[in-house]
Design an enzyme around this catalytic site. Structure first.
Site, PDB file in Angstrom:
ATOM      1  N   HIS A  67       0.846  -1.184   0.000  1.00  0.00           N
ATOM      2  CA  HIS A  67       0.000   0.000   0.000  1.00  0.00           C
ATOM      3  C   HIS A  67       0.885   1.239   0.000  1.00  0.00           C
ATOM      4  O   HIS A  67       2.089   1.152   0.268  1.00  0.00           O
ATOM      5  CB  HIS A  67      -0.915   0.024   1.230  1.00  0.00           C
ATOM      6  CG  HIS A  67      -0.162   0.205   2.516  1.00  0.00           C
ATOM      7  ND1 HIS A  67       0.437  -0.857   3.191  1.00  0.00           N
ATOM      8  CD2 HIS A  67       0.131   1.322   3.244  1.00  0.00           C
ATOM      9  CE1 HIS A  67       1.046  -0.397   4.272  1.00  0.00           C
ATOM     10  NE2 HIS A  67       0.887   0.910   4.326  1.00  0.00           N
ATOM     11  N   HIS A 154       5.352   6.272  -1.134  1.00  0.00           N
ATOM     12  CA  HIS A 154       6.193   5.087  -1.278  1.00  0.00           C
ATOM     13  C   HIS A 154       5.379   3.836  -0.983  1.00  0.00           C
ATOM     14  O   HIS A 154       4.347   3.890  -0.325  1.00  0.00           O
ATOM     15  CB  HIS A 154       7.397   5.147  -0.331  1.00  0.00           C
ATOM     16  CG  HIS A 154       7.026   5.144   1.116  1.00  0.00           C
ATOM     17  ND1 HIS A 154       6.673   6.288   1.810  1.00  0.00           N
ATOM     18  CD2 HIS A 154       6.924   4.123   2.025  1.00  0.00           C
ATOM     19  CE1 HIS A 154       6.392   5.979   3.051  1.00  0.00           C
ATOM     20  NE2 HIS A 154       6.527   4.660   3.214  1.00  0.00           N
TER      21      HIS A 154
END
Length: 203
Positions: A67, A154
């Site tokens: 995620h 990220h």
């Protein structure tokens, strides 16, 4: 049109109950972008290549847990229904159209067990606006205590058991982002649970 709410994968009623086991756990709440199966496959292949080429001793993350965090809402001894309700209300006020995010290099963050991550060289303006708008909505809902002032998109793919991963290019992974979700996890537990989710539509 703005973002519209999609059906959560788990009912809030199931998640907001709890007994002595729940009370003893640490409950984490956060908003995140969730990649689809194809993107998860590309991230997993890139992860294994980075670990192999950099000779990292690392604990790889399951693809089902990939995620990109938008906002962290804190760790709590109980799953707080008041925070969940306020967060869902705040997210429903945010509007965004689908956009593309290109992950093109690997890097690492310092820490006791340094995270190994995939990042993008160029943050899409739509993503930055989504982060800012959701942050503002959460602040207005009284949920600003844990919110960060900075945003570094990220996807964490592993945790190093030694050196911090060195920056390195990867074959670009194009991810069409079509929504975001409010997630719950028990620290040290299993899979994330989706408390609610929102799909984007054309503005």
């Amino acid at each position: 049109m703005g973002s519209r709410r999609s059906s959560p994968s788990d009912s809030q009623a199931d998640l907001l109950g709890g007994g002595s086991t729940e009370a003893a756990a640490i409950h984490r709440l956060f908003f995140a972008l969730l990649p689809g199966e194809a993107v998860c496959g590309h991230v997993e292949r890139a992860a294994r290549e980075v670990v192999a080429t950099q000779h990292l001793r690392a604990r790889l993350i399951r693809p089902s847990r990939y995620h990109a965090t938008l906002h962290f809402l804190g760790d709590h001894p109980l799953l707080r229904s008041d925070i969940v309700t306020a967060a869902i209300g705040a997210a429903g006020k945010v509007h965004c159209a689908p956009f593309e995010l290109v992950l093109d290099h690997a890097a690492g963050f310092h820490g006791r067990e340094p995270p190994c991550v995939l990042r993008c060289s160029n943050v899409p303006s739509a993503l930055q606006t989504l982060w800012q708008d959701l942050r503002q909505s959460l602040l207005l809902a009284g949920l600003g205590a844990q919110l960060s002032r900075n945003f570094t998109p990220h996807v964490t793919f592993a945790y190093s058991r030694g050196a911090v991963p060195q920056p390195a290019p990867i074959g670009p992974i194009t991810w069409r982002v079509e929504g975001f979700a409010l997630l719950h996890s028990v620290v040290g537990g299993g899979e994330y649970r989706t408390l609610d989710a929102w799909r984007f539509s054309a503005l």
